[in-house]
Design a protein around this motif. Structure first.
Motif, mmCIF file in Angstrom:
data_model
loop_
_atom_site.group_PDB
_atom_site.id
_atom_site.type_symbol
_atom_site.label_atom_id
_atom_site.label_comp_id
_atom_site.label_asym_id
_atom_site.label_seq_id
_atom_site.Cartn_x
_atom_site.Cartn_y
_atom_site.Cartn_z
ATOM 1 N N GLN A 70 -24.559 -20.891 17.376
ATOM 2 C CA GLN A 70 -24.528 -19.665 17.887
ATOM 3 C C GLN A 70 -25.222 -19.478 19.076
ATOM 4 O O GLN A 70 -25.898 -20.613 19.647
ATOM 5 N N THR A 71 -25.318 -18.442 19.808
ATOM 6 C CA THR A 71 -25.827 -18.101 21.130
ATOM 7 C C THR A 71 -27.526 -18.030 20.768
ATOM 8 O O THR A 71 -28.271 -18.577 21.604
ATOM 9 N N GLU A 72 -27.954 -17.722 19.649
ATOM 10 C CA GLU A 72 -29.407 -17.679 19.371
ATOM 11 C C GLU A 72 -29.861 -19.035 18.834
ATOM 12 O O GLU A 72 -31.032 -19.211 18.717
ATOM 13 N N PRO A 78 -24.777 -29.908 15.748
ATOM 14 C CA PRO A 78 -24.042 -29.595 17.103
ATOM 15 C C PRO A 78 -25.117 -29.665 18.204
ATOM 16 O O PRO A 78 -24.691 -29.957 19.359
ATOM 17 N N ALA A 79 -26.413 -29.528 18.031
ATOM 18 C CA ALA A 79 -27.426 -29.950 19.145
ATOM 19 C C ALA A 79 -27.215 -31.367 19.661
ATOM 20 O O ALA A 79 -27.694 -31.680 20.811
ATOM 21 N N ALA A 83 -19.513 -31.976 20.215
ATOM 22 C CA ALA A 83 -18.173 -32.174 19.819
ATOM 23 C C ALA A 83 -17.787 -31.343 18.492
ATOM 24 O O ALA A 83 -16.841 -31.110 18.142
ATOM 25 N N VAL A 84 -18.686 -31.490 17.669
ATOM 26 C CA VAL A 84 -18.626 -31.059 16.205
ATOM 27 C C VAL A 84 -18.298 -29.521 16.164
ATOM 28 O O VAL A 84 -17.588 -29.189 15.451
ATOM 29 N N GLY A 85 -19.032 -28.896 16.872
ATOM 30 C CA GLY A 85 -18.884 -27.316 17.133
ATOM 31 C C GLY A 85 -19.640 -26.639 15.756
ATOM 32 O O GLY A 85 -20.365 -27.467 14.920
ATOM 33 N N ASP A 86 -18.982 -25.603 15.350
ATOM 34 C CA ASP A 86 -19.504 -24.856 14.302
ATOM 35 C C ASP A 86 -18.764 -24.985 13.077
ATOM 36 O O ASP A 86 -17.636 -24.576 12.910
ATOM 37 N N GLU A 90 -17.230 -24.445 6.454
ATOM 38 C CA GLU A 90 -16.811 -25.506 5.632
ATOM 39 C C GLU A 90 -18.117 -26.267 5.083
ATOM 40 O O GLU A 90 -17.770 -26.579 3.747
ATOM 41 N N ALA A 91 -19.033 -26.463 5.927
ATOM 42 C CA ALA A 91 -20.332 -27.424 5.141
ATOM 43 C C ALA A 91 -20.806 -26.611 4.078
ATOM 44 O O ALA A 91 -21.157 -27.019 3.166
#
Length: 118
Positions: A70-72, A78-79, A83-86, A90-91
């Motif tokens: 997310q933005t916050e 993801p860090a 490419a994994v994204g959010d 699913e997780a």
């Protein structure tokens, strides 16, 4: 306008983060209790099932910590691998389902209960 869109998206993502573990517990409980009368369990005040709340809380916590983007807040995965994204939804579903099913398997083994044959 961008700030309002971002806040709305963050709110919807947080809602999804909570929904996926709940759905996992709901589906797994239905599968595990398919042979029992659910109405009987619902109105039995002595019945306790800590697997649901614990699995849901653990699934939410782990999935947000690891996969949120997310933005916050950006999770560990993801860090390091953008490419994994959010994939928190699913997780969260998968982690919660595994914890819930493991809890029930261990509880069943500990109590000596055997599932009746069909």
């Amino acid at each position: 306008l961008y700030g309002a869109v971002t806040e709305s998206a963050n709110f919807l993502l947080l809602t999804a983060y909570r929904t996926a573990p709940w759905v996992a517990v709901f589906f797994r409980a239905r599968v595990l209790r398919r042979a029992r009368d659910l109405e009987q369990i619902m109105f039995d005040r002595s019945h306790t099932n800590w697997a649901g709340p614990v699995a849901m809380a653990a699934g939410m916590g782990l999935s947000i910590w690891l996969f949120s983007n997310q933005t916050e807040y950006v999770g560990l995965v993801p860090a390091h691998v953008p490419a994994v994204g959010d994939i928190t939804f699913e997780a969260g579903f998968f982690i919660t389902a595994v914890i819930y099913l493991t809890w029930h398997a261990l509880a069943r083994r500990g109590s000596g209960a055997v599932r009746p044959a069909r």
